[in-house]
Motif scaffolding. Structure first.
Motif, PDB file in Angstrom:
ATOM      1  N   HIS A  20      37.325  48.356  40.298  1.00  0.00           N
ATOM      2  CA  HIS A  20      37.008  49.016  39.037  1.00  0.00           C
ATOM      3  C   HIS A  20      38.222  49.761  38.494  1.00  0.00           C
ATOM      4  CE1 HIS A  20      33.043  47.780  40.140  1.00  0.00           C
ATOM      5  NE2 HIS A  20      33.116  48.479  41.253  1.00  0.00           N
ATOM      6  N   LYS A  23      40.499  47.206  36.823  1.00  0.00           N
ATOM      7  CA  LYS A  23      40.061  46.862  35.466  1.00  0.00           C
ATOM      8  C   LYS A  23      40.690  47.817  34.451  1.00  0.00           C
ATOM      9  CE  LYS A  23      35.325  46.021  37.061  1.00  0.00           C
ATOM     10  NZ  LYS A  23      33.930  46.483  36.840  1.00  0.00           N
ATOM     11  N   SER A  69      34.325  52.266  34.884  1.00  0.00           N
ATOM     12  CA  SER A  69      35.292  51.388  34.227  1.00  0.00           C
ATOM     13  C   SER A  69      34.862  50.925  32.841  1.00  0.00           C
ATOM     14  CB  SER A  69      35.594  50.190  35.119  1.00  0.00           C
ATOM     15  OG  SER A  69      34.416  49.459  35.416  1.00  0.00           O
ATOM     16  N   PHE A  70      33.603  50.514  32.678  1.00  0.00           N
ATOM     17  CA  PHE A  70      33.206  50.006  31.365  1.00  0.00           C
ATOM     18  C   PHE A  70      33.176  51.136  30.338  1.00  0.00           C
ATOM     19  CE2 PHE A  70      31.253  47.548  28.126  1.00  0.00           C
ATOM     20  CZ  PHE A  70      31.430  46.215  28.472  1.00  0.00           C
ATOM     21  N   ALA A  73      36.680  51.667  29.268  1.00  0.00           N
ATOM     22  CA  ALA A  73      37.116  50.625  28.333  1.00  0.00           C
ATOM     23  C   ALA A  73      36.565  50.892  26.935  1.00  0.00           C
ATOM     24  CB  ALA A  73      36.676  49.256  28.838  1.00  0.00           C
ATOM     25  N   GLU A  74      35.308  51.265  26.839  1.00  0.00           N
ATOM     26  CA  GLU A  74      34.720  51.561  25.529  1.00  0.00           C
ATOM     27  C   GLU A  74      35.397  52.770  24.895  1.00  0.00           C
ATOM     28  OE1 GLU A  74      30.223  49.957  25.509  1.00  0.00           O
ATOM     29  OE2 GLU A  74      30.540  51.710  26.780  1.00  0.00           O
ATOM     30  N   ARG A  93      32.229  42.620  23.259  1.00  0.00           N
ATOM     31  CA  ARG A  93      31.779  43.748  24.096  1.00  0.00           C
ATOM     32  C   ARG A  93      30.486  43.373  24.821  1.00  0.00           C
ATOM     33  NH1 ARG A  93      32.146  49.789  22.944  1.00  0.00           N
ATOM     34  NH2 ARG A  93      33.184  49.114  21.034  1.00  0.00           N
ATOM     35  N   SER A  96      31.151  40.885  27.509  1.00  0.00           N
ATOM     36  CA  SER A  96      31.804  41.527  28.649  1.00  0.00           C
ATOM     37  C   SER A  96      30.772  42.193  29.558  1.00  0.00           C
ATOM     38  CB  SER A  96      32.830  42.555  28.170  1.00  0.00           C
ATOM     39  OG  SER A  96      33.913  41.918  27.530  1.00  0.00           O
ATOM     40  N   ARG A  97      29.705  42.691  28.975  1.00  0.00           N
ATOM     41  CA  ARG A  97      28.613  43.246  29.790  1.00  0.00           C
ATOM     42  C   ARG A  97      28.010  42.165  30.681  1.00  0.00           C
ATOM     43  NH1 ARG A  97      28.267  48.632  30.768  1.00  0.00           N
ATOM     44  NH2 ARG A  97      28.236  49.876  28.861  1.00  0.00           N
ATOM     45  N   GLU A 100      30.468  41.391  33.486  1.00  0.00           N
ATOM     46  CA  GLU A 100      30.428  42.436  34.501  1.00  0.00           C
ATOM     47  C   GLU A 100      29.208  42.279  35.397  1.00  0.00           C
ATOM     48  OE1 GLU A 100      31.566  46.970  34.414  1.00  0.00           O
ATOM     49  OE2 GLU A 100      29.599  46.695  33.490  1.00  0.00           O
ATOM     50  N   ILE A 185      37.750  42.395  34.231  1.00  0.00           N
ATOM     51  CA  ILE A 185      36.567  42.624  35.059  1.00  0.00           C
ATOM     52  C   ILE A 185      36.584  41.702  36.275  1.00  0.00           C
ATOM     53  CG2 ILE A 185      34.057  42.333  35.157  1.00  0.00           C
ATOM     54  CD1 ILE A 185      34.004  43.238  32.199  1.00  0.00           C
TER      55      ILE A 185
END
Length: 230
Positions: A20, A23, A69-70, A73-74, A93, A96-97, A100, A185
């Motif tokens: 993580h 990433k 991590s996510f 990134a956001e 986006r 990417s979810r 992940e 990711i």
């Protein structure tokens, strides 16, 4: 004020290994943002930044703290919109979810069956005790037993990578001609295994291995700067 990224390490502070954290490291490079790394072992994480999070990565940007991590990134995407996009739009986006979710349910558990004992062995003594107790409780067996049949698990993992393989055999990155956060990711999981364990499972000619090499070379070899475990 400089951005600080808190990363997980073992005895060697120059070898961050958390998937993580990797990433986020590549996400920061993608955005062209300078940052400094601050390292911690497992048992030191609760004391970071006043106990703001039980996990790393943690990002400090001025007065702002962001964990996971996510979410980081956001935050980077929203705070630095004029720099290269990590997602390529809202559809990216959302996709990417999905990446992940797939990575953490398919790739990470398989890699843990290869690397978890090696991870234990690179940790400092206090972290080894914590890691063994917590993981053996979660696995319901010893670390040694958990990885005992890892050679037999290589082929099932390679088969499970077919969705990734089919894409990166046709184009350089999941993001197309260039990488996006979705690439970082998946890269994070493979880098976790590469830095932590000498166990080899990807054939050199596999399109996934070639994609991983392309990711290692990104941003002046950011990923490759940390040598593989020997």
């Amino acid at each position: 004020m400089a951005i600080t990224l808190y990363e997980l390490v073992g005895r060697d502070a120059a070898r961050p290994f958390s998937p993580h954290c990797w990433k986020v490291r590549l996400a920061l490079r993608h955005k062209g943002l300078d940052f400094q790394s601050a390292t911690a072992g497992f048992t030191e994480i609760p004391g970071l930044e006043g106990g703001c999070s039980k996990i790393v990565p943690i990002l400090r940007d001025g007065e702002t703290l962001v964990a996971a991590s996510f979410a980081i990134a956001e935050y980077l995407e929203e705070t630095y919109p004029n720099r290269p996009s990590l997602f390529g739009g809202e559809g990216g986006r959302a996709l990417s979810r999905f990446v992940e979710s797939w990575s953490q349910r398919t790739i990470h558990p398989a890699l843990a069956r290869f690397a978890v004992l090696d991870i234990h062995d690179v940790l400092g003594e206090p972290d080894q005790a914590y890691f063994r107790e917590s993981r053996e409780k979660a696995f319901g067996t010893t670390l040694e037993s958990f990885v005992a049949d890892r050679a037999d698990r290589v082929e099932p993992l390679l088969k499970s990578l077919e969705p990734l393989r089919a894409i990166v055999a046709r184009q350089p990155f999941l993001g197309g001609d260039g990488p996006l956060f979705a690439d970082y990711i998946v890269f994070g999981g493979f880098q976790w295994a590469r830095v932590s364990s000498p166990f080899q499972f990807l054939p050199a000619e596999d399109p996934v291995a070639l994609w991983f090499e392309r990711c290692l070379a990104l941003y002046d070899g950011e990923g490759a700067k940390v040598p593989a475990a020997a």
